[in-house]
Design a protein around this motif. Structure first.
Motif, PDB file in Angstrom:
ATOM      1  N   LEU A   1      -5.007   0.146   8.787  1.00 19.60           N
ATOM      2  CA  LEU A   1      -5.126  -1.009   7.886  1.00 19.60           C
ATOM      3  C   LEU A   1      -6.453  -1.748   8.023  1.00 19.60           C
ATOM      4  CD1 LEU A   1      -1.475  -2.373   8.326  1.00 19.60           C
ATOM      5  CD2 LEU A   1      -2.361  -1.107   6.387  1.00 19.60           C
TER       6      LEU A   1
ATOM      7  N   PHE B   1     -10.523   0.317   3.925  1.00 19.56           N
ATOM      8  CA  PHE B   1      -9.128   0.379   3.478  1.00 19.56           C
ATOM      9  C   PHE B   1      -8.823  -0.690   2.409  1.00 19.56           C
ATOM     10  CE2 PHE B   1      -4.587  -0.499   3.721  1.00 19.56           C
ATOM     11  CZ  PHE B   1      -4.055   0.771   3.613  1.00 19.56           C
ATOM     12  N   MET B   2      -9.023  -1.960   2.755  1.00 22.89           N
ATOM     13  CA  MET B   2      -8.655  -3.021   1.805  1.00 22.89           C
ATOM     14  C   MET B   2      -9.626  -3.071   0.637  1.00 22.89           C
ATOM     15  SD  MET B   2      -6.734  -6.040   3.560  1.00 22.89           S
ATOM     16  CE  MET B   2      -6.569  -6.172   5.304  1.00 22.89           C
TER      17      MET B   2
ATOM     18  N   TYR C   1      -8.760  -0.526  -1.968  1.00 18.67           N
ATOM     19  CA  TYR C   1      -7.587  -0.933  -2.754  1.00 18.67           C
ATOM     20  C   TYR C   1      -7.984  -1.909  -3.862  1.00 18.67           C
ATOM     21  CZ  TYR C   1      -3.503   1.403  -0.923  1.00 18.67           C
ATOM     22  OH  TYR C   1      -2.559   2.354  -0.644  1.00 18.67           O
TER      23      TYR C   1
ATOM     24  N   GLY D   1      -2.962  -3.438  -2.210  1.00 18.07           N
ATOM     25  CA  GLY D   1      -3.066  -3.381  -0.748  1.00 18.07           C
ATOM     26  C   GLY D   1      -2.594  -4.708  -0.174  1.00 18.07           C
TER      27      GLY D   1
ATOM     28  N   CYS E   1       0.844  -1.198   0.000  1.00 21.08           N
ATOM     29  CA  CYS E   1       0.000   0.000   0.000  1.00 21.08           C
ATOM     30  C   CYS E   1       0.879   1.247   0.000  1.00 21.08           C
ATOM     31  CB  CYS E   1      -0.951  -0.007   1.195  1.00 21.08           C
ATOM     32  SG  CYS E   1      -0.144  -0.041   2.786  1.00 21.08           S
TER      33      CYS E   1
ATOM     34  N   TRP F   1       2.545  -8.864   6.962  1.00 21.43           N
ATOM     35  CA  TRP F   1       1.180  -8.303   6.922  1.00 21.43           C
ATOM     36  C   TRP F   1       0.312  -8.906   8.004  1.00 21.43           C
ATOM     37  CZ3 TRP F   1       0.773  -3.881   4.900  1.00 21.43           C
ATOM     38  CH2 TRP F   1       1.460  -3.517   3.740  1.00 21.43           C
TER      39      TRP F   1
END
Ligand SMILES: O=c1ccn([C@@H]2O[C@H](COP(=O)(O)OP(=O)(O)O[C@H]3OC[C@@H](O)[C@H](O)[C@H]3O)[C@@H](O)[C@H]2O)c(=O)[nH]1
Ligand SMILES: [O-]c1cc(O)cc2[o+]c(-c3ccc(O)cc3)c(O[C@@H]3O[C@H](CO)[C@@H](O)[C@H](O)[C@H]3O)cc12
Length: 461
Positions: free
Chosen positions: A437, A442-443, A446, A243, A220, A360
């Protein structure tokens, strides 16, 4: 942004034959299938057995097991990097290249819109005549790519780079914290050595990125934005970001054996240790690690493969170790469900090698992070977490590369003692990053943006 898009793609996936690469390709496949896209996933037969339970959309994700040919330079039955020592991986690249015809025949028949690949640099040659667009999807950090796998790093076949040359980042490399120190550059020597027939590792991976229609990265911009911009500049093409792409927790349940054992301990008190799918310790280093855990006095669960030259972890236990740690420490010599163990309430610390997947998983979790990197990319990932984000601590190694029980114990104690200043600092920083995150969109944003990138790529002639 809606999760639905108008056109549905058919995407073929062909990752490097290593669990640490196949797993993130599969996580991305799940996200694409969740939005209605169809996936044809090529992988070695044995990896399929280990990973098929990660397929959350069997109606849209179809596995195509490949027969990995036997070659004289690999032990019989080798299919993935987990089956061999790191020193044999160049031969695994030879075996991977020999699956080219199997791929070609399947792609001719299925004609997907895209193929995603990483290490197989010849994919564009196969795909382009069939009108299939190619995406080189990197699942190691942008830092690991930027520091060596760019055109600015010149490699002449037959003239391996020296440790000194590798110790200097390429011109324009945008970080002075995510770097290698002292003799660590030695661990990069492999990039200018053969990796497959008549090609170096650098040649293979840079060709893969130069020849593709688009470069994609599992990272990211909030964390590796400058490094991605550098890669984009180097290759003169956009870099699409997916991401971190991690599945939502609790897709399956933790094995009763571990759930029961972990539930005996206070919340946040157990230290969990795993070093990914490839790393195997020397026996002496394995024993030192166990002694380090013993000295912490904390409960621990270690999941590591038996050290080199042994058939079981028990065989390598230090004298009297089992009796001394009975009731508070377990060493398991095989695979465990890492994401589920990390999310168990009793687990408070994750000692790991900082492979990009584990990185991650640790960032998105809430355990304290202690890192013992082994390969060069893992060292860079560790510097990213320890020096740049300041969310975890690195175990100090001696000049020889050895880490002592004292340095391991010190690192664990520094994050586990309630009043430790370092512990409080990394906890605070980690919580801040985690909040970013795991924030609701957020994800998802992406992935949706990534799909838009693919749509735009498809429009281009
Ligand atoms: O017992 C285990 C060990 C590992 N795992 C999973 O296996 C995956 C391991 O991937 P990592 O990227 O952390 O580590 P690996 O060493 O296997 O990967 C490899 O490819 C990616 C690179 O960044 C690493 O440097 C390289 O070694 C993680 O998703 C982890 O959750 C388990 O589920 N159980
Ligand atoms: O250690 C590494 C240091 C570095 O700066 C870059 C890489 O890149 C890759 C990589 C692999 C495949 C790609 O398509 C792109 C990048 C690394 O991958 C690991 O390479 C090992 C080679 O022996 C292999 O055994 C392992 O399975 C790969 O994960 C490492 C570095």
């Amino acid at each position: 942004m809606s999760e639905e898009t108008n056109s549905k793609f058919h995407i073929a996936m062909f990752p490097w034959f290593a669990v640490g690469h196949i797993t993130p390709f599969l996580h991305l496949s799940n996200e694409l299938a969740k939005r209605g896209h169809k996936i044809s996933f090529f992988l070695p037969r044995k990896a399929l057995i280990l990973l098929e339970n990660l397929n959350l959309h069997p109606n849209l994700i179809t596995f195509h097991p490949l027969t990995v040919p036997s070659i004289t330079t690999l032990p019989p039955g080798t299919e993935t990097a987990s089956d061999i020592p790191i020193s044999d991986t160049p031969s695994l690249a030879v075996a991977m290249d020999l699956t080219r015809r199997q791929l070609e025949v399947s792609l001719q028949a299925m004609r997907p819109d895209f193929i995603f690949y990483d290490t197989a640099h010849w994919i564009p040659q196969v795909a382009r005549p069939l009108g299939i667009r190619t995406v080189c999807y990197n699942v190691v950090s942008a830092a690991a790519i930027a520091i060596v796998l760019v055109p600015a790093r010149e490699v002449t076949p037959g003239k391996p780079l020296t440790e000194e040359e590798l110790g200097k980042p390429p011109v324009g490399y945008p970080s002075n914290t995510v770097v290698l120190r002292g003799n660590e550059a030695r661990s990069l020597i492999f990039i200018s050595l053969p990796f497959g027939d008549n090609i170096t590792f650098h040649g293979r991976t840079t060709t893969a990125m130069r020849e593709c229609d688009a470069i994609a990265m599992r990272t990211c911009r909030e964390i590796e934005g400058d490094l991605c911009a550098y890669i984009s500049n180097q290759y003169g093409k956009p870099v699409f970001l997916t991401g971190p792409v991690l599945p939502e927790p609790a897709m399956e349940t933790l094995d009763e054996k571990w759930a029961e054992w972990l539930s005996r301990f206070e919340p946040g008190s157990v230290v969990f240790c795993a070093f990914g799918s490839q790393h195997v310790l020397e026996k002496g280093q394995f024993q030192e690690l166990l002694r380090g855990f013993e000295s912490t006095g904390l409960p621990f669960l270690i999941a590591l493969r038996p050290p080199i030259g042994t058939n079981s972890v028990e065989e390598a236990f230090p004298e009297g170790f089992e009796e001394r740690v009975r009731g508070r420490g377990v060493v398991h010599g095989g695979w465990v469900q890492q994401p589920l163990i990390l999310s168990h309430p009793s687990v408070g610390c994750f000692v790991n090698h900082c492979g990009f997947g584990s990185m991650w998983e640790s960032l998105l979790g809430d355990c304290q992070i202690v890192m013992v990197p082994h390969l060069a990319d893992q060292i860079l990932n560790t510097r990213l977490l320890a020096n740049e984000l300041k969310v975890g601590v690195e175990v100090e190694r001696e000049e020889s590369g050895w880490f002592s029980k004292e340095s391991l114990c010190r690192a664990i104690e520094s994050v586990m003692y309630e009043k430790s200043e370092v512990g409080l600092l990394v906890k605070k920083n980690h919580a801040k990053w985690r909040e970013v995150l795991v924030s609701p969109n957020f994800m998802t944003d992406y992935i949706n943006r990534f799909i838009q990138n693919l749509q735009e790529l498809q429009m281009k002639n």
